[in-house]
Write a protein that holds these residues in place. Structure first.
Motif, PDB file in Angstrom:
ATOM      1  N   GLU A  67      43.247  32.777  42.910  1.00 42.58           N
ATOM      2  CA  GLU A  67      42.092  32.396  43.573  1.00 42.58           C
ATOM      3  C   GLU A  67      40.872  32.641  42.732  1.00 42.58           C
ATOM      4  O   GLU A  67      40.661  33.205  41.767  1.00 42.58           O
ATOM      5  N   ARG A  68      39.579  32.279  43.627  1.00 44.98           N
ATOM      6  CA  ARG A  68      38.081  32.372  43.200  1.00 44.98           C
ATOM      7  C   ARG A  68      38.132  33.700  42.501  1.00 44.98           C
ATOM      8  O   ARG A  68      38.278  34.824  43.325  1.00 44.98           O
ATOM      9  N   GLY A  69      37.682  34.073  41.345  1.00 46.03           N
ATOM     10  CA  GLY A  69      37.257  35.229  40.653  1.00 46.03           C
ATOM     11  C   GLY A  69      38.661  36.134  40.363  1.00 46.03           C
ATOM     12  O   GLY A  69      38.532  37.048  39.616  1.00 46.03           O
ATOM     13  N   GLY A  70      39.661  35.348  40.564  1.00 45.65           N
ATOM     14  CA  GLY A  70      40.932  36.094  39.837  1.00 45.65           C
ATOM     15  C   GLY A  70      40.938  35.630  38.317  1.00 45.65           C
ATOM     16  O   GLY A  70      40.302  34.702  38.057  1.00 45.65           O
ATOM     17  N   THR A  71      42.022  36.572  37.443  1.00 40.28           N
ATOM     18  CA  THR A  71      41.877  36.170  36.181  1.00 40.28           C
ATOM     19  C   THR A  71      43.250  36.642  35.639  1.00 40.28           C
ATOM     20  O   THR A  71      43.842  37.287  36.132  1.00 40.28           O
ATOM     21  N   LYS A 102      44.885  37.643  43.875  1.00 39.20           N
ATOM     22  CA  LYS A 102      43.718  37.321  44.723  1.00 39.20           C
ATOM     23  C   LYS A 102      42.479  37.405  44.198  1.00 39.20           C
ATOM     24  O   LYS A 102      42.409  37.540  43.084  1.00 39.20           O
ATOM     25  N   ASP A 103      41.333  37.361  45.010  1.00 35.08           N
ATOM     26  CA  ASP A 103      40.060  37.332  44.479  1.00 35.08           C
ATOM     27  C   ASP A 103      39.662  38.683  43.571  1.00 35.08           C
ATOM     28  O   ASP A 103      39.810  39.503  44.266  1.00 35.08           O
ATOM     29  N   ASP A 104      39.309  38.686  42.420  1.00 38.78           N
ATOM     30  CA  ASP A 104      38.772  39.564  41.610  1.00 38.78           C
ATOM     31  C   ASP A 104      40.212  40.448  41.119  1.00 38.78           C
ATOM     32  O   ASP A 104      39.797  41.492  40.657  1.00 38.78           O
ATOM     33  N   GLY A 105      41.308  39.892  41.159  1.00 38.87           N
ATOM     34  CA  GLY A 105      42.320  40.491  40.686  1.00 38.87           C
ATOM     35  C   GLY A 105      42.596  40.094  39.461  1.00 38.87           C
ATOM     36  O   GLY A 105      42.043  39.127  38.935  1.00 38.87           O
ATOM     37  N   ALA A 106      43.492  40.667  38.542  1.00 38.52           N
ATOM     38  CA  ALA A 106      43.703  40.228  37.123  1.00 38.52           C
ATOM     39  C   ALA A 106      45.099  40.506  36.847  1.00 38.52           C
ATOM     40  O   ALA A 106      45.792  41.467  37.331  1.00 38.52           O
ATOM     41  N   ALA A 107      45.828  39.698  36.023  1.00 32.32           N
ATOM     42  CA  ALA A 107      47.153  39.781  35.394  1.00 32.32           C
ATOM     43  C   ALA A 107      47.271  39.485  34.252  1.00 32.32           C
ATOM     44  O   ALA A 107      46.897  38.456  33.616  1.00 32.32           O
ATOM     45  N   ASP A 108      48.141  40.328  33.379  1.00 30.63           N
ATOM     46  CA  ASP A 108      48.591  39.968  32.008  1.00 30.63           C
ATOM     47  C   ASP A 108      49.864  39.558  31.914  1.00 30.63           C
ATOM     48  O   ASP A 108      50.694  40.517  32.653  1.00 30.63           O
ATOM     49  N   LEU A 109      50.471  38.366  31.397  1.00 29.31           N
ATOM     50  CA  LEU A 109      51.752  37.841  31.374  1.00 29.31           C
ATOM     51  C   LEU A 109      52.201  37.989  29.912  1.00 29.31           C
ATOM     52  O   LEU A 109      51.702  37.200  29.095  1.00 29.31           O
TER      53      LEU A 109
END
Length: 285
Positions: A179-183, A148-155
């Motif tokens: 989503e926009r802002g997500g990383t 989601k917006d402004d969320g982040a995930a490392d795979l």
């Protein structure tokens, strides 16, 4: 970087903050007995206050399905799940298999498989998920992971995102939606593999053709007949639908993703939108 509202793909190294808390925290092992999912819920939610680090170890080869009337695994901030090859399984197509209990949470998953009829993992706003050696093999009609917006995930490690088929009616991202802002940061040997359907049938029943009484005049009138028809164009970003920032490095791959045009046709087809049907077999950015 791309302009606001446009996704960006970065093929370069990036430095991210450490995910683990400084303190070691508490460790809990969940067995594979009859009440294992209730035990898992207690270990995740009640073993320590939210935000305190807890590492939950699952039992190798065991399958955990969320208990009672709960619709998903809701994980509090500060939790780490180490699966030893165990499976977390969802049972409904209306909720993700796993998400955080609140926004702003830091969650770590390692050596576990998620499966079910819906979205595997939902990363809420301002939350940061770390996935290492995690297999996301969920629905044939939903994406594997959504940030989601402004969320982040490392795979990391050998993590694999594999959605099963057509994206949602909201459009695209069979493997991953940012989503926009997500990383999202793909590292090591992380892999996204998926296919999406560019068109699909929609079951819309025929309508009209009924004889009814006009309430004002008392006359019998026949409503216009509308034939059954349905036609939707999907297939946006079979592997990744990126509206945020995606970083790919090391041996990570977005491969084998493709858009497949279905051969199913309704009896009265609507004209497909050629500008919509085929966007990004691997990445729609």
């Amino acid at each position: 970087m791309a302009a606001a509202g446009v996704g960006a793909v970065v093929l370069a190294a990036a430095v991210l903050p450490a995910q683990a808390a400084d303190e070691p925290g508490k460790s809990v092992t969940v067995g594979c007995g009859k009440n294992r999912t209730q035990a898992l819920h207690r270990a995740l939610v009640k073993s320590a206050p939210i935000g305190k680090p807890v590492t939950v170890y699952l039992t190798k080869g065991c399958r955990y399905t969320y208990p009672d009337k709960r619709k998903q695994f809701s994980v509090p901030d500060g939790r780490t799940i180490i699966g030893h090859g165990a499976v977390l399984e969802g049972r409904t197509d209306l909720y993700p298999v796993l998400t955080s209990l609140t926004s702003g949470s830091r969650i770590t998953l390692e050596d576990v498989t998620l499966t079910g009829p819906s979205l595997c993992v939902l990363v809420p706003a301002y939350s940061h998920f770390t996935l290492k050696n995690v297999n996301l093999h969920c629905s044939q009609s939903m994406t594997a992971m959504r940030v989601k917006d402004d969320g982040a995930a490392d795979l990391l490690g050998d993590t694999e995102l594999r959605g099963g088929g057509a994206p949602t009616a909201h459009g695209g991202g069979g493997g991953l939606i940012i989503e926009r802002g997500g990383t999202v940061h793909l590292r090591d040997r992380a892999k996204i593999t998926n296919f999406a359907l560019s068109t699909r049938m929609v079951d819309v029943p025929a309508g009209g053709g009924e004889t009814i009484t006009n309430q004002k005049t008392g006359e019998l009138v026949t409503t216009p007949y509308t034939p059954a028809r349905g036609y939707q164009t999907d297939g946006i970003g079979a592997g990744v639908l990126n509206r945020g920032t995606l970083t790919v490095e090391d041996q990570a791959t977005i491969t084998g993703n493709k858009i497949v045009r279905t051969t199913q046709q309704p009896k009265y087809p609507l004209a497909p939108d050629d500008h919509h049907a085929y966007k990004g077999g691997g990445i729609y950015n």
